[in-house]
Scaffold this active site. Structure first.
Site, PDB file in Angstrom:
ATOM      1  CG  ASN A  22     -11.701  65.873  63.886  1.00 19.02           C
ATOM      2  OD1 ASN A  22     -12.557  65.479  64.667  1.00 19.02           O
ATOM      3  ND2 ASN A  22     -11.026  67.006  64.060  1.00 19.02           N
ATOM      4  CG  HIS A  59     -10.594  64.715  69.297  1.00 22.20           C
ATOM      5  ND1 HIS A  59     -11.650  64.207  68.589  1.00 22.20           N
ATOM      6  CD2 HIS A  59     -10.253  65.881  68.676  1.00 22.20           C
ATOM      7  CE1 HIS A  59     -11.939  65.019  67.584  1.00 22.20           C
ATOM      8  NE2 HIS A  59     -11.106  66.039  67.618  1.00 22.20           N
ATOM      9  CB  CYS A  84     -13.248  67.877  69.213  1.00 21.38           C
ATOM     10  SG  CYS A  84     -13.160  68.454  67.510  1.00 21.38           S
TER      11      CYS A  84
HETATM   12  N1  ACO Z   1      -3.479  68.676  50.255  1.00 18.88           N
HETATM   13  C1  ACO Z   1      -2.309  69.152  49.828  1.00 18.88           C
HETATM   14  N2  ACO Z   1      -1.724  70.248  50.362  1.00 18.88           N
HETATM   15  C2  ACO Z   1      -2.370  70.865  51.367  1.00 18.88           C
HETATM   16  C3  ACO Z   1      -3.599  70.423  51.845  1.00 18.88           C
HETATM   17  C4  ACO Z   1      -4.167  69.266  51.267  1.00 18.88           C
HETATM   18  N3  ACO Z   1      -5.344  68.738  51.656  1.00 18.88           N
HETATM   19  N4  ACO Z   1      -3.995  71.227  52.856  1.00 18.88           N
HETATM   20  C5  ACO Z   1      -3.045  72.169  52.985  1.00 18.88           C
HETATM   21  N5  ACO Z   1      -2.060  71.958  52.086  1.00 18.88           N
HETATM   22  C6  ACO Z   1      -0.831  72.717  51.879  1.00 18.88           C
HETATM   23  C7  ACO Z   1      -0.950  74.122  52.359  1.00 18.88           C
HETATM   24  O1  ACO Z   1      -1.546  74.945  51.380  1.00 18.88           O
HETATM   25  C8  ACO Z   1       0.483  74.487  52.615  1.00 18.88           C
HETATM   26  O2  ACO Z   1       1.087  74.816  51.410  1.00 18.88           O
HETATM   27  P1  ACO Z   1       2.090  76.084  51.339  1.00 18.88           P
HETATM   28  O3  ACO Z   1       3.217  75.738  52.285  1.00 18.88           O
HETATM   29  O4  ACO Z   1       2.480  76.114  49.893  1.00 18.88           O
HETATM   30  O5  ACO Z   1       1.289  77.243  51.793  1.00 18.88           O
HETATM   31  C9  ACO Z   1       1.097  73.175  53.085  1.00 18.88           C
HETATM   32  O6  ACO Z   1       0.202  72.134  52.665  1.00 18.88           O
HETATM   33  C10 ACO Z   1       1.277  73.085  54.577  1.00 18.88           C
HETATM   34  O7  ACO Z   1       0.070  73.473  55.209  1.00 18.88           O
HETATM   35  P2  ACO Z   1      -0.054  73.499  56.759  1.00 18.88           P
HETATM   36  O8  ACO Z   1      -1.419  73.981  57.150  1.00 18.88           O
HETATM   37  O9  ACO Z   1       1.114  74.182  57.368  1.00 18.88           O
HETATM   38  O10 ACO Z   1       0.062  71.931  57.088  1.00 18.88           O
HETATM   39  P3  ACO Z   1       0.251  71.230  58.478  1.00 18.88           P
HETATM   40  O11 ACO Z   1       1.404  70.351  58.452  1.00 18.88           O
HETATM   41  O12 ACO Z   1       0.131  72.183  59.628  1.00 18.88           O
HETATM   42  O13 ACO Z   1      -1.029  70.283  58.524  1.00 18.88           O
HETATM   43  C11 ACO Z   1      -3.210  70.139  59.505  1.00 18.88           C
HETATM   44  C12 ACO Z   1      -2.315  70.849  58.505  1.00 18.88           C
HETATM   45  C13 ACO Z   1      -3.313  68.695  59.114  1.00 18.88           C
HETATM   46  C14 ACO Z   1      -4.576  70.791  59.495  1.00 18.88           C
HETATM   47  C15 ACO Z   1      -2.600  70.221  60.910  1.00 18.88           C
HETATM   48  O14 ACO Z   1      -2.221  71.536  61.181  1.00 18.88           O
HETATM   49  C16 ACO Z   1      -3.532  69.755  61.977  1.00 18.88           C
HETATM   50  O15 ACO Z   1      -3.889  68.583  62.048  1.00 18.88           O
HETATM   51  N6  ACO Z   1      -3.902  70.632  62.925  1.00 18.88           N
HETATM   52  C17 ACO Z   1      -4.774  70.253  64.016  1.00 18.88           C
HETATM   53  C18 ACO Z   1      -6.180  70.146  63.575  1.00 18.88           C
HETATM   54  C19 ACO Z   1      -7.032  69.655  64.711  1.00 18.88           C
HETATM   55  O16 ACO Z   1      -6.564  68.941  65.588  1.00 18.88           O
HETATM   56  N7  ACO Z   1      -8.302  69.995  64.782  1.00 18.88           N
HETATM   57  C20 ACO Z   1      -9.113  69.512  65.868  1.00 18.88           C
HETATM   58  C21 ACO Z   1     -10.071  70.417  66.292  1.00 18.88           C
HETATM   59  S1  ACO Z   1     -11.290  70.683  65.038  1.00 18.88           S
HETATM   60  C22 ACO Z   1     -12.719  70.990  65.853  1.00 18.88           C
HETATM   61  O17 ACO Z   1     -12.811  71.086  67.020  1.00 18.88           O
HETATM   62  C23 ACO Z   1     -13.972  71.162  65.000  1.00 18.88           C
END
Ligand code: ACO
Length: 355
Positions: A307, A277, A137
């Protein structure tokens, strides 16, 4: 135009490089910009039909409402060419006058040839050097900083910088934790040499490769070549440890921004817009809190594009310049983080006269 024209006798340099003939500083002005996003919109409600997810979960956790997905005939290079052509048209610069093309992407058409060379050919920029930059990214900010170095040395005067990503082809569309997060797009700028003070005021680039496992395509490369097992496991798809990436992002965005500003000898009050970003609205909100700024100082379009990795910053920049929300003479702080794990921040005064 950069033509390979080997000297008849070794003159100690290459004939096509016009090294600076003066000690006066050479600056870089952004003279053109362009963006491209595929027309096909996939909303969170659309995803609810095929995945165990909800619009509410996606909006609350990420700020994303919809994303653009490339059509079957589109590739990374075709999207890059659309954004690049718009930027060149805005700069009124023929592709044949380019000295360098930089393309930032992690989702090229092929491993080989380099997508930057495909973009060069499609633009009709014969023999112009072309370089692909693969830092996830952060790719566009890395590429922009590289462009400014070539301008500052006097080596090149006209550079096209593209950030492009077609990650939808590298996602497992059954994996709700990944496929809801990304979209396809391209953005580009033209940087041209000028003797008027402007351009890159300060920057910081960094990488902590010891954490690279947090964003990875485990297979399909030399470590684990493509095979029937890889296909069955789906380990050729992009994978991410979302929680670790979230922690990393909130740790680096503030300090990287501060270091770039310090390098520029500027304060946040000297910046008109912060273009972060677009990975997660909560990360942008956390950065705003850490910097003690209202969210409206930040350019945000994650709700409409999700993203788009290396395309997110040039897409946000070009779109907001077109809407005239960002003015051509504004000073910008660009800040990004991503695979690698890398970070990049740059303070850019787009044109002279903004002091
Ligand atoms: N819909 C519904 N539920 C979901 C989904 C979805 N799409 N995705 C995950 N869940 C569930 C999970 O299974 C989990 O359930 P569980 O507790 O029963 O196991 C629950 O939601 C919580 O999941 P988490 O992964 O802990 O959710 P979190 O609040 O951390 O959000 C997210 C996830 C949005 C990915 C976040 O961690 C994030 O934005 N991280 C940063 C990502 C990023 O910035 N990437 C940039 C770089 S990418 C690159 O360079 C290519």
């Amino acid at each position: 135009m950069a033509v390979y024209d080997p000297p008849a006798q070794d003159s100690g340099t290459f004939a096509h490089i016009q090294w600076g003939t003066t000690m006066a500083p050479i600056y870089g002005k952004i003279t053109g910009w362009g963006a491209y996003a595929p027309g096909h919109i996939v909303t969170n409600h659309d995803l609810e039909r095929t995945l165990d997810t909800s619009d509410e979960w996606i909006v609350q956790r990420t700020g994303i409402r919809e994303r653009r997905i490339a059509g079957a005939q589109e590739t990374t290079s075709t999207m890059a060419v659309k954004a690049g052509s718009s930027a060149l048209a805005k700069a009124n610069l023929p592709a044949t006058d380019l000295d360098l093309i930089l393309v930032a992407t992690s989702s090229p058409d092929h491993f080989t040839p380099p997508v930057s060379s495909q973009v060069q050919a499609a633009l009709g920029a014969s023999n112009v050097p072309a370089l692909t930059i693969v830092t996830g990214c952060t790719g566009f900010v890395y590429a922009l900083v590289v462009a400014y170095q070539f301008i500052a040395t006097g080596a090149y005067s006209n550079i096209l910088v593209v950030g492009v990503e077609l990650l939808s082809r590298f996602l497992n569309w059954q994996d709700r934790s990944m496929c809801v997060l990304f979209g396809d797009a391209a953005g580009a700028v033209v940087v041209q040499a000028t003797d008027q003070p402007c351009g890159l005021k300060g920057f910081v680039l960094g990488s902590d490769g010891s954490q690279s496992q947090h964003i990875i395509m485990p297979a399909g490369g030399s470590a684990r070549p493509f095979s029937a097992d890889v296909l069955a496991e789906g380990s050729h798809y992009l994978q991410m440890n979302g929680r670790e990436v979230f922690k990393f992002a909130t740790r680096v965005v503030g300090p990287a921004s501060g270091q770039a500003l310090q390098h520029a000898g500027m304060g946040i009050e000297d910046v008109d817009w912060i273009i972060p970003h677009q990975a997660n609205l909560r990360i942008i909100q956390a950065a705003a809190r850490e910097m003690g700024l209202p969210l409206d100082r930040f350019v945000v379009n994650i709700d409409r594009y999700a993203n788009t990795s290396a395309a997110s910053i040039p897409l946000a920049l070009a779109e907001n310049l077109d809407y005239r929300r960002i003015k051509p003479a504004d000073t910008l702080l660009l800040v990004s983080f991503g695979a690698g794990m890398t970070w990049a921040a740059a303070v850019v005064q787009m044109q002279p006269g903004a002091e």
